[in-house]
Design an enzyme around this catalytic site. Sequence first.
Site, PDB file in Angstrom:
ATOM      1  N   LYS A  83       0.612  -0.823  -0.221  1.00  0.00           N
ATOM      2  CA  LYS A  83       0.357  -0.021  -0.012  1.00  0.00           C
ATOM      3  C   LYS A  83       0.620   1.057   0.129  1.00  0.00           C
ATOM      4  O   LYS A  83       2.220   1.304   1.182  1.00  0.00           O
ATOM      5  CB  LYS A  83      -0.693   0.219   1.714  1.00  0.00           C
ATOM      6  CG  LYS A  83      -2.519  -0.269   1.322  1.00  0.00           C
ATOM      7  CD  LYS A  83      -2.752   0.239   2.397  1.00  0.00           C
ATOM      8  CE  LYS A  83      -4.285   0.885   2.617  1.00  0.00           C
ATOM      9  NZ  LYS A  83      -4.850   0.562   3.738  1.00  0.00           N
TER      10      LYS A  83
HETATM   11  C1  E4P Z   1      -8.423   1.342   4.755  1.00  0.00           C
HETATM   12  O1  E4P Z   1      -7.582   1.127   3.846  1.00  0.00           O
HETATM   13  C2  E4P Z   1      -8.006   2.661   5.275  1.00  0.00           C
HETATM   14  O2  E4P Z   1      -7.410   2.096   6.717  1.00  0.00           O
HETATM   15  C3  E4P Z   1      -9.442   3.147   6.528  1.00  0.00           C
HETATM   16  O3  E4P Z   1     -10.290   2.204   5.178  1.00  0.00           O
HETATM   17  C4  E4P Z   1      -9.368   4.124   6.960  1.00  0.00           C
HETATM   18  O4  E4P Z   1     -10.672   4.087   7.659  1.00  0.00           O
HETATM   19  P1  E4P Z   1     -11.176   5.021   9.040  1.00  0.00           P
HETATM   20  O5  E4P Z   1     -11.152   6.722   7.992  1.00  0.00           O
HETATM   21  O6  E4P Z   1     -12.180   4.418   9.034  1.00  0.00           O
HETATM   22  O7  E4P Z   1      -9.764   5.292   9.591  1.00  0.00           O
END
Ligand code: E4P
Length: 219
Positions: A83
């Site tokens: 990522k």
């Molecule tokens: C995605 O890969 C992120 O880890 C995640 O969905 C972030 O979510 P949040 O905005 O609830 O922290």
Amino acid sequence: MRFFLDTANLDELKTAASWGIVDGVTTNPSLIAKEGIPYADQLLRICDIIEGDISAEVVATETDGMLDQGRKFAKLHKNIVVKVPLTRDGIRACSIMSREGIRVNVTLCFSAGQAILAAKAGAYFISPFVGRVDDTGWNGMDVIRDIVQIYKNYAFATQVLAASLRHSVHVIESAKAGAQVGTMPFKVMDSLFNHPLTDKGIEQFLKDYNKAFQPAPAR
Ligand code: E4P
């Protein structure tokens, strides 16, 4: 729609895995920090529990550092997807790793324009953050719909991974929009089970059955 869990917590992963409906996991530096275990060690434990794509996010901010971390993550396990953030350095790292055959999830996406950049860089997943867009007063689901439409128009192979899903309506709307994947915290996945008529129905079925078939009390 594939269901990913957005957590690095092993207990949550084991419980959801037992339901047989989890297709992968997304982690991020905040989620890993909560568990207090070094990233690589925790990733290997996650890979043991869930058979599916496991996203591991780089913490470097420049391309060379991202490449270094990303290549190391990719070597850890065949299911790891690297990522990277949607920055100039991240998109450059995505282009290079994608050409090397490493699958890349481009994260921190908040607009359809950013999603086009990720697709052109060969991303395997684009992660638009629905809840965080909503938090700013805009409609996060519109971003998902726009990206799905644009990727369809040009037959981009990048899959839309709807992220930052905060409740069951986000999951349902992402599915309606055609997102290939939804990643959600354990509590959101768990909440999808709930319906008061299901509980009421079970109670009534058991009441009727027991009334008809329970042996009469001994005299
Ligand atoms: C995605 O890969 C992120 O880890 C995640 O969905 C972030 O979510 P949040 O905005 O609830 O922290």
